[in-house]
Every structure is written in C-alpha cells, then in structure tokens.
Design a protein around this motif. Structure first.
Motif, short mmCIF file in Angstrom:
data_model
loop_
_atom_site.label_atom_id
_atom_site.label_comp_id
_atom_site.label_asym_id
_atom_site.label_seq_id
_atom_site.Cartn_x
_atom_site.Cartn_y
_atom_site.Cartn_z
N MET A 305 -1.20 -5.82 9.87
CA MET A 305 -0.26 -5.14 10.76
C MET A 305 -0.60 -3.66 10.93
SD MET A 305 3.22 -6.85 9.16
CE MET A 305 4.27 -5.51 9.73
N ASN A 306 -1.72 -3.24 10.29
CA ASN A 306 -2.13 -1.82 10.30
C ASN A 306 -1.09 -0.92 9.65
OD1 ASN A 306 -4.64 -2.21 11.63
ND2 ASN A 306 -3.59 -2.31 13.61
N LYS A 307 -0.35 -1.48 8.69
CA LYS A 307 0.61 -0.70 7.90
C LYS A 307 -0.03 -0.35 6.56
CE LYS A 307 3.95 -1.19 10.94
NZ LYS A 307 4.61 -0.06 11.62
N ASN A 308 -1.18 0.34 6.65
CA ASN A 308 -1.97 0.63 5.45
C ASN A 308 -1.25 1.57 4.49
OD1 ASN A 308 -4.31 -0.96 6.08
ND2 ASN A 308 -4.77 0.53 7.67
N ALA A 309 -0.49 2.53 5.05
CA ALA A 309 0.23 3.47 4.19
C ALA A 309 1.26 2.75 3.33
CB ALA A 309 0.89 4.55 5.04
N LYS A 310 1.99 1.83 3.95
CA LYS A 310 2.99 1.09 3.20
C LYS A 310 2.33 0.14 2.20
CE LYS A 310 6.97 1.48 6.20
NZ LYS A 310 8.15 0.83 6.79
N ALA A 311 1.21 -0.43 2.59
CA ALA A 311 0.48 -1.31 1.66
C ALA A 311 0.02 -0.51 0.44
CB ALA A 311 -0.70 -1.95 2.36
#
Length: 325
Positions: A305-311
């Motif tokens: 989902m391109n939510k790398n910061a949250k990952a």
C-alpha cells in the motif's frame, strides 16, 4: 287402602324419585365442570420445579415466583410495553429486550415491539439490505445508474441493477484506447533503453544503481520476514491500532478479503470512538489471519500500500517489545 290413597302415595314416590335423580345429575355435572377447569388451568403447558409440576407463564409474561401447593398458584408478570417481550409460553425470570432500529445504520421501525413480538426493522428510503429482516443490522445506499439506465429498481431487499450494454461498449472502447497507448509507451521506453545501452549509460546505471538498490530492498524484506516469523501480534495490538488508524486498517482488511459488511459492523458497534473501531477490526483481522502469521501479512500489506512509514513504526513496536520481553 282405597284407590285414592294408593294414587296419592304413588305420586309422592314419583316426586321424591325425580328430585333424587335431578340432584344426582346436578352433582355429576358439577364434578365434570370441576375436572374441566382443572385440566384447563395449565393451558400453556407445564414445567418441573423441585419435583412439582407448575404452569408455564403465557406469552408476553415472565415468571416471578414458582408454584408451591397447586400447579397454577405461581406468579407471572407482564413484560414492559415497548421495552421487553416474550413470544412463547415460558418460565424465564425476565423478558427479552426489544430490538432497536439504529438510524445510524439506515434502519427505521416497520412494526413496533409488543409484549409478545419483537420490533421489525426495515431500511430507510433509498437504502437496501440483502441479508433478510432477521439478520439485517445495517442498510446501504442504493446504486444510482448513469446514462446506461436502470434495469432493476432498488428495493429494501436488493440493490439497483443497471443496464450494462452502453457500459460494456464504453468500457471496451476505453480499454482499447488505453491498450494502444500502453503499447506505444512500452515501444518508446524500449527504444530509449536500447539507445542508452548503445552508449553505455543504461548498462552502467543498471549495474551501479538499479541492481544495488534492488539487492538492498530484497535483503531488507528478507530480514523483516525473518524477524516476524512466529511473532504473536496479540500483545502489541493496542499500540499497532494507534499507529494504523481506522482508514488504513479498513484498507488492510479489504485487501485481506474481509467483506464490507463485516468491516462496517465494527464501525457501527462503536459509532463515536474511531480508536475502538480500529482496535475491534484489528482483533477480528488477526483472528482471521492467524496469530503467528498476522504480523508478516500486516507488514507485507502495508508495504504494498506504500505505507512504508507505518510499516516501519509497527516493526519498531514489535522489535522493542520483543527485546523487552
């Protein structure tokens, strides 16, 4: 004894016999009536309590006290009108609460609750629910058809069905144009890459930049998957829910195959608390995925989902708590 005296005695005997017979018949009728009343005293059925047979309470009532001497000397109390009900004869100590038709779930009352029947809800105008009245807990807005027109109108139990002829034609035309554009784009990219390779730029870039970056990414993914192997997310759920937020948690659940109705049920259960909505959905999602594989699935889904910061933040939460433990 003369003739007249004999006749008088005979008449007296007949009167006495008639009176005796009438009294016996009346007594027999009284016994029959009493037996009939006794049989009908538990007309809704009976139940056993401490080796005694007691009468059931009628529908619309609940038990207050069991019988003691006779089957019908127990006490039953009516349910509260518009608040509770019991549909069948029973010996329950309370009535069932009436169902509330939640307006936030687009429901309204069709039949009011009585002491012998529950509320019947229906969808508001312009909404539908295809699960049936008994199982419906939320209604959804009807689809509005565009230029293609309506094939089947929306009702309270089914969504709108639109005509698909024009839609299919438009879709095919759009797809054909898009396909042509993509073919041309691929051809142009191929030509540019070929030209770059001719002068050595593409090859150098591929060796020094692209391959190194890809190798680093693959190494990072492998390390993450190794770290997440066998980790139970359950102790970390409160912190993960705060990091995710409802919007991203909902998208993760959708990508994992949870239905829209299931997802929205968690939102309806906590209409004024988005944090609890997210926590509730996260718990259900972890149970669906499996305790020890959910962590890996969550991180992979967020990366896609391109939510790398949250990952990365969730990885930090897991790593810190695992090291603490």
């Amino acid at each position: 004894m003369n003739k007249y005296t004999f006749l008088c005695v005979l008449c007296i005997l007949c009167i006495v016999r008639s009176a005796t017979t009438s009294k016996a018949e009346q007594s027999s009728q009284d016994i029959t009536i009493k037996l009939r009343i006794k049989r009908q005293s538990c007309q809704d059925g009976t139940y056993q309590h401490e080796n005694k047979t007691c009468c059931l309470c009628a529908a619309g009532h609940h038990l207050d006290s069991h019988c003691s001497m006779n089957p019908d000397d127990g006490t039953c109390i009516p349910c509260e009108l518009d608040r509770t009900y019991n549909s069948y004869p029973n010996f329950l100590d309370s009535c069932e609460p009436c169902t509330s038709c939640n307006p936030k779930a687009n429901l309204e009352v069709e039949d009011k609750c009585t002491i012998i029947s529950d509320t019947v809800c229906r969808c508001k105008q312009g909404h539908y629910c295809d699960k049936g009245k008994v199982h419906c807990r939320a209604c959804y807005p009807c689809t509005i058809c565009g230029d293609e027109g309506t094939k089947v109108a929306c009702t309270t139990t089914n969504n709108t069905i639109c005509h698909d002829d024009q839609k299919q034609g438009g879709g095919r035309s759009h797809a054909a144009v898009l396909g042509s554009v993509m073919v041309i784009a691929v051809f142009l990219i191929f030509c540019c890459l070929r030209r770059n390779n001719k002068y050595g730029f593409g090859k150098k870039l591929g060796q020094n930049g692209g391959l190194t970056k890809m190798s680093n990414q693959n190494s990072k993914v492998a390390e993450e998957m190794q770290l997440l192997r066998g980790i139970d997310l359950w102790p970390h759920l409160p912190d993960i829910a705060k990091t995710l937020g409802w919007k991203d948690m909902k998208q993760v659940a959708e990508r994992s195959g949870m239905t829209i109705a299931t997802i929205e049920s968690h939102q309806l259960n906590y209409p004024n608390d988005t944090q609890e909505q997210c926590s509730s959905l996260l718990r259900a999602w972890v149970e669906k995925m499996g305790m020890t594989t959910a962590s890996k699935t969550l991180i992979q889904t967020l990366r896609r989902m391109n939510k790398n910061a949250k990952a990365d933040n969730i990885m930090a939460i897991i790593s810190n708590k695992e090291n603490t433990v």
